[in-house]
Motif scaffolding. Structure first.
Motif, short mmCIF file in Angstrom:
data_model
loop_
_atom_site.label_atom_id
_atom_site.label_comp_id
_atom_site.label_asym_id
_atom_site.label_seq_id
_atom_site.Cartn_x
_atom_site.Cartn_y
_atom_site.Cartn_z
N UNK A 145 2.15 -4.01 -8.43
CA UNK A 145 2.79 -5.01 -7.57
C UNK A 145 2.78 -4.52 -6.13
N UNK A 146 3.12 -5.42 -5.21
CA UNK A 146 3.09 -5.05 -3.79
C UNK A 146 4.08 -3.92 -3.49
N UNK A 147 5.27 -3.94 -4.15
CA UNK A 147 6.25 -2.88 -3.90
C UNK A 147 5.75 -1.54 -4.44
N UNK A 148 5.07 -1.59 -5.59
CA UNK A 148 4.49 -0.35 -6.14
C UNK A 148 3.49 0.25 -5.16
N UNK A 149 2.68 -0.62 -4.53
CA UNK A 149 1.72 -0.13 -3.53
C UNK A 149 2.44 0.40 -2.29
N UNK A 150 3.56 -0.28 -1.92
CA UNK A 150 4.33 0.21 -0.77
C UNK A 150 4.88 1.60 -1.04
N UNK A 151 5.38 1.81 -2.26
CA UNK A 151 5.94 3.12 -2.60
C UNK A 151 4.87 4.20 -2.54
N UNK A 152 3.65 3.88 -3.00
CA UNK A 152 2.53 4.83 -2.94
C UNK A 152 1.95 4.95 -1.54
N UNK A 153 2.39 4.06 -0.63
CA UNK A 153 1.90 4.02 0.75
C UNK A 153 0.38 3.82 0.79
N UNK A 154 -0.09 2.84 0.00
CA UNK A 154 -1.51 2.46 0.00
C UNK A 154 -1.61 1.02 0.50
N UNK A 155 -2.78 0.60 0.98
CA UNK A 155 -2.95 -0.79 1.44
C UNK A 155 -2.75 -1.77 0.29
N UNK A 156 -2.41 -3.03 0.64
CA UNK A 156 -2.19 -4.04 -0.39
C UNK A 156 -3.47 -4.40 -1.14
#
Length: 602
Positions: A145-156
């Motif tokens: 999900x978008x929040x999971x990507x935010x936590x990993x600090x990777x692009x969407x």
């Protein structure tokens, strides 16, 4: 309301049939209720309610007039009063509809409640930093999900795979743990919920909570789904709190500080391990209630400590007190206690949390300091006595001798005057000799005591002195009662202790009340490091308000007696102080006196 030839009115959804000019030809009950329509709506234009629906709907209706079907995503519509609704629709044009006419079917759904729920859910996820993920093992794909990507600090637009996802975990314990959990999930269907360290794409180390739920079909794992939460702030706070607790535990153990909690409502008292050590008892002998603690308190301190606790519970004072407890075999220990009280919203006391520590050494040191200060005070008074003797008595003797010598040297005196003068000179010389002897005795007491201190049993000394005074007691009809147990051992100089006891006992006889039978009672009281000897009589007593400050002074007398010189109590106090002890008196005129001598135990 509707054309009954079309079975649409009872349809379980909001639907309308429109002609090519977008006029209503049929309306379902649900759509009518949603927009407060009635029979008069048939034949009217759908555009009449245009200001109550999203503009995108009307765009799609215009396309439907050209034969183009459409299906929308939920669309938000903001009412003039600020309220918001969401709508979703599906539009199908009919080229050959009822009676061969062109018609449009509109399926309109109000999804406000669902969208509000989803919106709240998304906001909650974002605020809690909770993302989701799915691993499809059949297709070998991973969804973040978008929040999971935010936590990993990777692009969407980042596309992960299983190996990449695992490699984001910090090398070592965290990566090894997640690898094991994923393998167990795939092989056995075992779920997991763990907290590990993640290294983001930007190189930051953060704590995350990873939850995984495998889906098994015929014993084979086909999918794993779960959540992924950023818990870095909370986890670091927990770890810091754990460090503080650990340091506190080390400090309390080192300082022997006991921690306790008292549930006031339910009368439940919980102690940590240090408390049991402080009170010298084991856990199996403590039943965890207030009364169990109260039973350990010294009888003389029960009332005061209970009052302090009650005042703290009532909010009158903070609990900050010193009290004594009794260890097994009646060993006395001093405890200091501090505590705070927790209350409910109405101010009712719920819980008391506090700390105890042993201050026995401190109390003993304070007592020793007080004793030293008293000794210093007494020594200063002794110096004042010496100064008084030197400045007054010796000068008096000197003046008297000088006067008599001058008188004898005169030529005009008769033989009778000369003999009288010689007699007076002899008395003056004797007085001077007594004064010098008294001073010498005091000096010897101060200088010799510390070299002659030994262990002495007061039981033996008192019996020895009392036997030597049997005739004195008998002739004066004085009853003697001795309650000094064998083994009442003190440190002292034999001659000084005997002298002090002898002087106090003979004083009790000397100053007895002739109006009543004389009585002398001798007892002892054991304290932590000292033994107190009490010699009590029922004699004349002393007015301490009048004579209290000078009772142990040299040449001080308080009753008329032919043998009173005012030197006995002065010598006795100097003897006792030279052995590190003290002597005090309590007395009431006409009732008697109690002299209390405190000496060190070995």
């Amino acid at each position: 309301m509707v054309n009954t030839s079309i079975p649409l009115y009872d349809a379980p959804f909001a639907v309308a049939i429109l002609d090519k000019d977008l006029n209503f030809t049929a309306i379902s009950r649900m759509l009518a209720r949603s927009f407060n329509l009635n029979e008069s709506a048939l034949g009217t234009s759908f555009l009449d309610i245009k200001d109550r629906l999203p503009n995108e709907l009307y765009v799609d209706l215009q396309l439907a007039k050209e034969g183009i079907s459409s299906r929308s995503q939920p669309m938000k519509f903001l009412h003039p009063d600020g309220e918001a609704d969401w709508y979703q629709w599906k539009i199908n044009p009919w080229q050959n509809g009822i009676d061969g006419k062109e018609m449009i079917m509109l399926l309109l759904e109000k999804v406000t409640r669902r969208m509000l729920g989803e919106d709240l859910h998304l906001k909650a996820q974002r605020m809690a930093r909770v993302g989701s993920w799915i691993v499809d093992l059949n297709k070998s794909t991973i969804y973040w999900s978008s929040i999971t990507k935010e936590i990993h600090e990777v692009p969407q637009d980042f596309i992960p795979d299983l190996e990449t996802g695992i490699n984001f975990y910090k090398e070592g314990v965290s990566r090894d743990t997640i690898t094991r959990l994923v393998n167990e999930g795939i092989e056995k269907g075992t779920p997991w919920d763990t907290e590990l360290i993640l290294v983001t794409q930007k190189g930051r180390e953060i704590w995350v909570r990873a939850i995984g739920e495998p889906e098994m079909i015929n014993g084979k794992c086909v999918r794993i789904s779960g959540t992924f939460q950023d818990i870095d702030t909370r986890k670091r706070a927990e770890l810091e709190a754990a460090k503080v607790r650990e340091r506190l535990q080390i400090a309390t153990n080192a300082a022997r500080i006991g921690i306790w909690d008292f549930d006031i409502v339910n009368n439940i008292l919980e102690w940590d391990d240090n408390m049991y050590k402080l009170y010298g008892i084991t856990k199996d002998r403590f039943n965890g209630v207030y009364e169990a603690w109260e039973a350990t308190v010294h009888p003389e301190d029960k009332e005061g400590s209970a009052k302090a606790v009650q005042q703290a519970i009532e909010g009158k004072n903070k609990l900050n007190m010193d009290f004594r407890i009794l260890w097994p075999e009646n060993e006395v220990r001093w405890i200091h206690a501090e505590a705070i009280v927790s209350t409910d919203k109405d101010g009712n006391p719920l819980k008391m949390t506090g700390a105890n520590w042993d201050i026995t050494d401190q109390k003993n040191a304070e007592a020793e300091m007080k004793h030293l200060l008293n000794t210093t005070t007494y020594q200063n008074e002794s110096l004042m006595n010496f100064a008084h003797i030197v400045s007054h008595n010796m000068r008096s003797h000197g003046s008297n001798l000088s006067m008599l010598t001058d008188f004898l040297l005169e030529d005009r005196i008769t033989e009778e005057d000369k003999q009288n003068a010689l007699q007076m000179l002899k008395k003056a010389a004797t007085g001077l000799n007594d004064t010098i002897a008294h001073l010498n005795e005091v000096v010897q007491i101060k200088t010799e005591a510390e070299h002659k201190m030994t262990s002495l049993d007061l039981h033996d000394i008192i019996n020895k002195v009392s036997q030597s005074l049997e005739a004195l007691f008998a002739s004066n009809e004085v009853a003697l009662k001795i309650e000094v147990p064998k083994g009442s051992v003190v440190m002292g100089v034999m001659a000084y202790v005997e002298s002090a006891v002898l002087n106090l006992m003979t004083n009790a006889v000397k100053y007895r009340d002739p109006e009543k039978p004389g009585e002398i009672s001798i007892t002892t009281e054991s304290r932590a490091k000292r033994l107190v000897l009490h010699i009590e009589d029922n004699g004349l007593g002393i007015d301490l308000k009048k004579h209290g400050e000078k009772i142990f002074g040299m040449y001080k007398t308080f009753h008329h007696h032919p043998e009173s010189r005012g030197i006995g109590l002065f010598i006795t106090r100097n003897q006792i102080e030279s052995m590190g002890g003290t002597i005090v008196v309590s007395s009431t005129p006409g009732e008697g006196s109690i002299f209390s001598v405190t000496l060190k135990k070995p």
